[in-house]
Design a protein around this motif. Sequence first.
Motif, PDB file in Angstrom:
ATOM      1  N   THR A  84       0.814  -1.215   0.000  1.00 36.25           N
ATOM      2  CA  THR A  84       0.000   0.000   0.000  1.00 36.25           C
ATOM      3  C   THR A  84       0.849   1.267   0.000  1.00 36.25           C
ATOM      4  OG1 THR A  84      -0.134  -0.145   2.413  1.00 36.25           O
ATOM      5  CG2 THR A  84      -1.946  -1.115   1.161  1.00 36.25           C
ATOM      6  N   ILE A 108      -0.710   4.933  -0.987  1.00 40.76           N
ATOM      7  CA  ILE A 108      -1.684   5.609  -0.130  1.00 40.76           C
ATOM      8  C   ILE A 108      -0.970   6.486   0.899  1.00 40.76           C
ATOM      9  CG2 ILE A 108      -3.473   3.868  -0.468  1.00 40.76           C
ATOM     10  CD1 ILE A 108      -2.809   2.759   2.286  1.00 40.76           C
ATOM     11  N   GLY A 111       0.278   9.587  -2.680  1.00 37.82           N
ATOM     12  CA  GLY A 111      -0.956   9.593  -3.440  1.00 37.82           C
ATOM     13  C   GLY A 111      -0.861  10.405  -4.725  1.00 37.82           C
ATOM     14  N   ALA A 135      -4.215   6.924  -3.613  1.00 36.33           N
ATOM     15  CA  ALA A 135      -5.016   7.738  -2.709  1.00 36.33           C
ATOM     16  C   ALA A 135      -5.119   9.152  -3.250  1.00 36.33           C
ATOM     17  CB  ALA A 135      -4.380   7.745  -1.320  1.00 36.33           C
ATOM     18  N   GLY A 200      -4.100  10.221   1.304  1.00 34.12           N
ATOM     19  CA  GLY A 200      -2.700  10.074   1.680  1.00 34.12           C
ATOM     20  C   GLY A 200      -2.167  11.420   2.142  1.00 34.12           C
TER      21      GLY A 200
END
Length: 542
Positions: A84, A108, A111, A135, A200
């Motif tokens: 992620t 994230i 982003g 994100a 994010g």
Amino acid sequence: MKPNSSFTAVAFASALLFASAATAQEYDLVILNGRVMDPETLYDSIANVGISDGRIVEISKEPLTGAEEIDASGHIVAPGFIDTHFHWQQPMGYSLGLRDGLTSSMDIEEGCAGTIIAKWYEARAGVTQANYGCASSHELARSIVLDGFADQEILLHGPAAALETRKASGWSLTEADYDTGNQILQIIDKGLQDGALGIGSTLGYMRDGVTSREMFEVQKVGARYGRHTAVHTRFTPDNATFENLGLQEIIANALALDAPATINHYNNPGWRLGHEIIQRLQEQGFNIWGEIYPYAAGSTALNAVFLKPENWVDRLGHSYEDTLQDPVTGDFYTLETYNKGLEETPTKEIVLFKMPPEDSVKWLTLRGTTMASDAMFAEPLMAPWNTPFEELGNMHPRGAGARAATLRLGRENDIPMMHLLSILSYNAAHHLGRTGLKAMQERGRMQEGMVADIVVFDPETVTDNATYDQGSIPSTGFKAVIVHGEVTVRDDELLEVFAGQPIRFEPEDQPRFETVTEEAWNREFSTGMPDVAPGIPPQGAN
């Protein structure tokens, strides 16, 4: 006349064989004789896996046949790895990740700008080898509003846009007022409306500009969608006290808003307390989690606010000579070369040594965490997917080797394989799935009906090869890496297969943005009640 008994037996056997052949299913792909491991159900057994139309159709002890076969004898068959926090969202970044077992690559933390989320996803459809997601960026929204950054082509680079936007300073140092604050929030909301995974925030790079009110309102935007905010916390990296003050800020906001939250890479001073806080909240059912990666050094831009000499040297007691390294030359900075670098190449990536090496293994044993690499970029940034790794510039090794390093360190230190698979895959899928993200509710698991994102690796030989001196050398030991049912890596060779799927929420027709009032923005504390209230609300009052 009495029928011939032997003829009858043969005919009956032939009929059974014909019936069996008529009903037997041939799959698109079968994985045979591997040790199938599922971190959610704790299934762990030698079995065969049948895959069709991008999904796991059957896991069985019985023989299976398919148009394509993989002999996984002596290998582990596990859910594809999920990261992620992977900044290099470009073809060569996906390539190095896939060579390391990474099937779902998301950012994230930094982003993407909320204004280009829809176009960012469109640009990757059908031409991307790994699953991809982003994100809505707090930092890039600030760049657009406070620095006037408007180059759409650069913003479409996604997280890598920061290499340009960070050449200005308003995004980091300027405190937003009522008008600019609402503009920032509206851009973030636009990204969520268009399907971004969450918010994010690189708050640790903006700690002098982002007020506690702004951060609370940022998390409130995510809460309206039920999505999480992932944060590089306000004082990361710092000392043990300030690290956890930053962590507590984000968690307090999340609890007040009944919203999910991620604490990015809390493998810094104070990590033991940070983990205890997160774990206790998880035990109470809160969807709050944290990330770690198995390296003592991090990586960042040279002009990061926390690297200023008054903070890094004077306040925290570090020296550039043994903590701040140029990954290209291998040389460590001095105050003189640091200041020179700020003038000439302010957003240059550096390697930052900040923790004892022995802590890396301890982080891998933490329950409820995710292994998120925080992978950075190498030059050339926009290199084609099949660029020879020897032609890439140096970078932190976590981009090419974090997953295999996790498996290698686990092997060397007797960490249970099922736990390693949880932090590499299932934990991220579980937490993101709880936010309503369907793409993660059907990944990170070796179960019938799930999307066939799968890694097949030799547990005795899988290893990272990337080092601080040569950070872009791919990992080895992967028999196969499968994305949406298609073999994308076979025997450590990346194939010309573009099966990557978007990891995103369904776009919505209307935004959920609500303007923050001027009174609320300018007050440190807003009760929603008159300035003078008699007593305290009764228990249970809203």
